[in-house]
Design a protein around this motif. Sequence first.
Motif, PDB file in Angstrom:
ATOM      1  N   SER A 193       1.529  15.720 -49.331  1.00  0.00           N
ATOM      2  CA  SER A 193       1.623  16.001 -50.625  1.00  0.00           C
ATOM      3  C   SER A 193       3.514  16.251 -51.518  1.00  0.00           C
ATOM      4  O   SER A 193       4.225  15.558 -51.472  1.00  0.00           O
ATOM      5  CB  SER A 193       1.993  18.184 -51.023  1.00  0.00           C
ATOM      6  OG  SER A 193       2.561  18.470 -49.652  1.00  0.00           O
ATOM      7  N   PRO A 194       3.658  16.186 -53.056  1.00  0.00           N
ATOM      8  CA  PRO A 194       4.960  16.175 -53.663  1.00  0.00           C
ATOM      9  C   PRO A 194       6.077  16.852 -52.743  1.00  0.00           C
ATOM     10  O   PRO A 194       6.803  16.140 -52.584  1.00  0.00           O
ATOM     11  CB  PRO A 194       4.721  16.024 -54.441  1.00  0.00           C
ATOM     12  CG  PRO A 194       3.052  15.927 -55.171  1.00  0.00           C
ATOM     13  CD  PRO A 194       2.644  16.237 -54.326  1.00  0.00           C
ATOM     14  N   GLU A 195       5.531  17.777 -52.364  1.00  0.00           N
ATOM     15  CA  GLU A 195       6.115  19.091 -52.022  1.00  0.00           C
ATOM     16  C   GLU A 195       7.323  18.383 -50.448  1.00  0.00           C
ATOM     17  O   GLU A 195       7.686  18.406 -50.371  1.00  0.00           O
ATOM     18  CB  GLU A 195       5.537  20.770 -52.162  1.00  0.00           C
ATOM     19  CG  GLU A 195       6.582  21.646 -51.143  1.00  0.00           C
ATOM     20  CD  GLU A 195       6.450  22.614 -51.438  1.00  0.00           C
ATOM     21  OE1 GLU A 195       7.475  23.301 -50.860  1.00  0.00           O
ATOM     22  OE2 GLU A 195       5.085  22.880 -51.794  1.00  0.00           O
ATOM     23  N   GLY A 196       6.028  18.143 -49.809  1.00  0.00           N
ATOM     24  CA  GLY A 196       6.136  17.419 -48.042  1.00  0.00           C
ATOM     25  C   GLY A 196       7.411  16.276 -48.378  1.00  0.00           C
ATOM     26  O   GLY A 196       7.871  15.957 -47.693  1.00  0.00           O
ATOM     27  N   ARG A 197       6.747  15.394 -48.933  1.00  0.00           N
ATOM     28  CA  ARG A 197       7.094  14.586 -49.739  1.00  0.00           C
ATOM     29  C   ARG A 197       8.676  14.795 -49.815  1.00  0.00           C
ATOM     30  O   ARG A 197       9.761  13.952 -48.747  1.00  0.00           O
ATOM     31  CB  ARG A 197       6.772  13.540 -50.403  1.00  0.00           C
ATOM     32  CG  ARG A 197       5.613  12.759 -49.978  1.00  0.00           C
ATOM     33  CD  ARG A 197       4.548  11.162 -50.747  1.00  0.00           C
ATOM     34  NE  ARG A 197       4.836  11.804 -52.183  1.00  0.00           N
ATOM     35  CZ  ARG A 197       3.079  11.994 -52.641  1.00  0.00           C
ATOM     36  NH1 ARG A 197       2.042  12.098 -51.841  1.00  0.00           N
ATOM     37  NH2 ARG A 197       3.442  12.296 -53.868  1.00  0.00           N
ATOM     38  N   ALA A 198       9.191  15.342 -51.136  1.00  0.00           N
ATOM     39  CA  ALA A 198      10.657  15.663 -50.974  1.00  0.00           C
ATOM     40  C   ALA A 198      11.116  16.621 -49.690  1.00  0.00           C
ATOM     41  O   ALA A 198      12.492  15.870 -50.140  1.00  0.00           O
ATOM     42  CB  ALA A 198      10.627  16.912 -52.144  1.00  0.00           C
ATOM     43  N   GLN A 199      10.245  17.214 -49.193  1.00  0.00           N
ATOM     44  CA  GLN A 199      10.768  18.139 -47.825  1.00  0.00           C
ATOM     45  C   GLN A 199      11.292  17.021 -46.859  1.00  0.00           C
ATOM     46  O   GLN A 199      12.290  16.747 -46.927  1.00  0.00           O
ATOM     47  CB  GLN A 199       9.698  18.709 -47.644  1.00  0.00           C
ATOM     48  CG  GLN A 199      10.268  20.462 -48.085  1.00  0.00           C
ATOM     49  CD  GLN A 199       8.954  20.974 -47.974  1.00  0.00           C
ATOM     50  OE1 GLN A 199       9.486  22.830 -47.974  1.00  0.00           O
ATOM     51  NE2 GLN A 199       7.871  20.856 -47.608  1.00  0.00           N
ATOM     52  N   VAL A 200      11.037  16.350 -46.433  1.00  0.00           N
ATOM     53  CA  VAL A 200      10.844  14.914 -45.952  1.00  0.00           C
ATOM     54  C   VAL A 200      11.995  14.697 -45.793  1.00  0.00           C
ATOM     55  O   VAL A 200      13.107  13.610 -45.353  1.00  0.00           O
ATOM     56  CB  VAL A 200      10.093  14.190 -45.188  1.00  0.00           C
ATOM     57  CG1 VAL A 200      10.186  12.472 -44.287  1.00  0.00           C
ATOM     58  CG2 VAL A 200       8.837  14.682 -44.619  1.00  0.00           C
TER      59      VAL A 200
END
Length: 414
Positions: free
Chosen positions: A168-175
């Motif tokens: 997800s966009p949020e997951g990629r941003a967090q990583v």
Amino acid sequence: MGEPTDLDEASDLDPDLSQAPDPESESDNGPDQESHRGAFGEFGGESPGLIDRTFRERIVLAGVTLGRSDPEATDASMDELARLVETAGADPVARVLQHRDSPDRATYVGKGKVMEIKTVSEALDADTVVFDNDLTPAQQGNLEEILKRSALDRTAVILDIFAQNASSPEGRAQVELAQLRYRLPRLRRSGRTFSQQAGGIGTRGPGETQLEVDRRRLMRRITRLESDLRRIRGNRATQSKARKRTSNRAVAIVGYTNAGKSTLLNHLTDAGVLVEDRLFATLDATTRRLQLPGGEAVFLSDTVGFIRKLPHQLVEAFKSTLDVAVDADLLVHVVDASDPDPEGCIAAVRTVLDEIGADRVPELFVFNKADLAPAAAARLVDREPGSVAISATTGAGRGDLLRSEERRVGKECR
């Protein structure tokens, strides 16, 4: 959903950050360095994409038992490191162990042990050495200078796996945020270049350019990601307050990675979450409505799995996702009953729960995989009053779990 935000492009770096390194900057690597195919920094190869690789790296694992620590605990941690490396898409080919009173400031293991690791690596044609212990940027640089191959630590491998699995966009941003925080101090090594197209463990995710232009741009990118994720946390906090004003209750599934959390969510709610027998297959929180036996409905959420020595960068970066556990009325703590050290898994999960502020949320222990280890599951249930044993695969114990959830939710919310 409104206008696009920065987070909608969270997996993309600024154009200046994704440019390939200047080939001339790698011209002084020397013959020994050029002979190695894999992994990180100036020893990196090339791959057609961030996840694809043209070969499986050969990895030497190195672990240190410090002071009076238990050597058996080191062995167990090394077993887990081997599984992490395999999950990242590489092959462990050897282990080198050491016992010392304290880490060597320059190389963590001392010059003699570094030379032993180098000999083993050369004999096995290894591409990378992965240390089970955290390395400082200086130690990593010194090790690579001596070993003439990539040197990574456990944190880099975990970050690499997260980069592969974030969807997800949020997951990629967090990583991306976690990786940039980890890599920023490592830009200080003079002459080091990072390519977004580099192949191997430690290179996937956001790409970096050369030292003299990177630091300011990476700091700007970190600030932007932090702002995006703070906004998401704020939105979630508002939604949580609104839910708490209603009769809707929230239950979060937490536990060690690969304990069966997503399998349980699928079994209870037909959520259709991806289930794989691999570490960190699930990174994004998934919430579904669950009907309890007495007719009450709760919102049941799956969460990212935890692990021993979970990098602080990831805990910090994933706070917007982990808030699902903090705001829950009940935690369903799933434990793999077939694991050789379930107590260690429980302790690791509770360490993270303490760190994120979820330690005061009521907890229901669910000992999963009872079909694989019935005796161990029964023993664990006897030791933990109010817990249940289940098999998320076969459905055994489902009724006991739902009734226990109903009792605990009703009790805690009165």
